[in-house]
Design a protein around this motif. Structure first.
Motif, PDB file in Angstrom:
ATOM      1  N   LYS A 197       1.026  -1.106   0.159  1.00 63.84           N
ATOM      2  CA  LYS A 197      -0.381  -0.383   0.063  1.00 63.84           C
ATOM      3  C   LYS A 197       1.075   1.250  -0.339  1.00 63.84           C
ATOM      4  O   LYS A 197       0.377   2.639  -0.933  1.00 63.84           O
ATOM      5  N   HIS A 198       2.092   1.171   0.856  1.00 59.54           N
ATOM      6  CA  HIS A 198       2.712   2.118   1.317  1.00 59.54           C
ATOM      7  C   HIS A 198       3.756   2.389   0.002  1.00 59.54           C
ATOM      8  O   HIS A 198       4.481   3.536  -0.062  1.00 59.54           O
ATOM      9  N   SER A 199       4.532   1.254  -0.787  1.00 56.62           N
ATOM     10  CA  SER A 199       5.237   1.031  -0.948  1.00 56.62           C
ATOM     11  C   SER A 199       5.507   0.159  -3.093  1.00 56.62           C
ATOM     12  O   SER A 199       4.937  -0.700  -2.203  1.00 56.62           O
ATOM     13  N   GLU A 200       6.047   0.428  -3.667  1.00 60.79           N
ATOM     14  CA  GLU A 200       6.013  -0.493  -5.304  1.00 60.79           C
ATOM     15  C   GLU A 200       6.853  -1.906  -4.215  1.00 60.79           C
ATOM     16  O   GLU A 200       6.446  -2.186  -5.214  1.00 60.79           O
ATOM     17  N   ALA A 201       7.469  -1.803  -3.504  1.00 55.20           N
ATOM     18  CA  ALA A 201       8.186  -2.674  -3.198  1.00 55.20           C
ATOM     19  C   ALA A 201       8.917  -2.386  -2.029  1.00 55.20           C
ATOM     20  O   ALA A 201       8.571  -2.398  -0.865  1.00 55.20           O
ATOM     21  N   VAL A 202       8.877  -4.551  -1.578  1.00 53.37           N
ATOM     22  CA  VAL A 202       8.350  -4.588   0.042  1.00 53.37           C
ATOM     23  C   VAL A 202      10.383  -5.564   0.027  1.00 53.37           C
ATOM     24  O   VAL A 202      10.223  -6.268  -0.626  1.00 53.37           O
TER      25      VAL A 202
END
Length: 403
Positions: A197-202
């Motif tokens: 939800k907050h970033s494109e990659a984790v």
């Protein structure tokens, strides 16, 4: 004496008469009530105790009822369109190995009546085993492939990939998903989507038993999340969500409320090894415990290089011992099971917190490169916008990469 007594009596009568006259004149001359329209509050008014009414009693609070999964009046079971079977762990369980029994009745870990899938004791299959057919399983695999391609879209360029990897470094963000001894669990899928939800990659950190087979971890992560691994260094991964991923359209992931008991599988250590007698098996176990240890495994460490080490040791040694002191019994049993399938080898014993494996009578070194290197390159020269022509001193154009 009589004259003195009579004088005192006359003085007392005259004093009482003057007090009565003063009080009547003061009451008659007081006009405070008429001059100031003062109305005393009800609390100051004299009240008749017989006419007062008792205050109404408060209704008692209803007794607290904790939310129970058994009380589902009027709620419909949750429907999930994810095209794969729901398991507690996707990396530590296999569809090829069938259990020989269950340790508990078939209670669904999602809660009774909360999911529209049947719990078989091992998984919640997307296709009902009583109704499904092999064609349905092929259809489900095709749906999973099409959904992943649609979400991923066009592949990333090298510049975009490096920018995303840089954003996921430790000095940039603290967001991280830890993958421990249970491997990729079902509820971990929800954690990954929450981070997307907050970033494109984790960033995902893998530790413990699952790191013995990192190829399986990477495959299951991409298959179950529809994401793409764009960076891997040892047990540290960066998982990209895709170009066409929308957080508001994320899949419905029902959560498991408790960890189900593991089924009963066949014994890993047999009484006698195939092809040997009882005396030869006992002698081999004694020799195996006396062999120098190949390595000592740290608790919750990275074991990605364990399989290549065992393979190399089998080129010169017949028995290999791995020191597992400090690890839980279930952990080094899982490691031994993975070694049996990946090397391959024969398990000899787990005594004294040791893993002893035998290469077998007709051992041939495996040539397949199933295991991954310590660092995996993801750069593609054909899809890099940073590739350009750099002129040399003579003015001739040569293809170069600024990296």
């Amino acid at each position: 004496m009589l004259r003195l007594f009579s004088c005192q009596k006359n003085q007392i009568l005259s004093l009482s008469a003057t007090r009565h006259l003063f009080s009547t004149t003061a009451a008659a001359s007081s006009n405070l009530y008429s001059k100031y329209s003062f109305v005393p509050p009800p609390s100051l008014k004299p009240q008749n105790p017989s006419s007062t009414q008792s205050p109404p009693k408060k209704q008692p609070k209803p007794r607290y009822r904790p939310p129970s999964s058994l009380d589902r009046t009027g709620e419909k079971p949750l429907q999930s369109k994810l095209p794969f079977d729901f398991r507690f762990s996707y990396t530590e369980s296999s569809t090829d190995v069938r259990p020989i029994g269950l340790r508990e009745p078939k209670y669904s870990p999602f809660g009774p009546g909360k999911l529209d899938r049947v719990w078989t004791g091992v998984c919640a299959p997307v296709v009902d085993p009583k109704v499904g057919s092999p064609e349905d399983e092929k259809t489900v695999e095709e749906k999973r492939r099409v959904a992943r391609e649609r979400i991923q879209g066009e592949p990333l360029t090298n510049a975009e990939r490096k920018a995303l990897v840089e954003r996921c470094q430790r000095h940039k963000t603290k967001r991280q998903v830890n993958l421990g001894r249970d491997g990729l669990t079902h509820n971990m899928l929800n954690d990954i989507h929450n981070n997307w939800k907050h970033s494109e990659a984790v960033r995902i950190k893998c530790m413990g038993v699952p790191t013995v087979d990192m190829k399986n971890v990477c495959t299951q992560l991409e298959d179950k999340t529809f994401g793409k691994i764009i960076h891997r260094h040892g047990g540290l991964l960066v998982l990209y969500r895709g170009r066409n991923y929308h957080p508001k359209k994320r899949p419905v992931i029902p959560l498991m409320l408790w960890k189900p008991h593991e089924p009963v599988y066949p014994r890993l250590i047999k009484t006698t090894i195939d092809g040997l007698s009882i005396e030869e098996t006992k002698e081999m176990r004694k020799r195996g415990l006396a062999v120098p240890a190949l390595t000592k495994l740290a608790k919750n460490g990275y074991y990605g290089s364990l399989v290549p080490m065992v393979r190399d040791a089998f080129l010169t040694e017949e028995l290999v011992r791995i020191d597992c002191k400090g690890l839980q019994k279930s952990d080094y049993k899982k490691i031994g099971c993975k070694l049996r399938d990946l090397v391959p080898c024969i398990l000899v014993t787990f005594d004294k917190e040791q893993i002893v494996v035998w290469r077998g009578q007709n051992y041939k070194p495996s040539e397949d490169g199933f295991f991954l290197t310590e660092r995996e390159p993801f750069d593609h020269s054909g899809n890099d916008s940073d590739d350009h022509e750099v002129e040399n001193q003579n003015g001739e154009g040569i293809t170069g990469n600024i990296d």
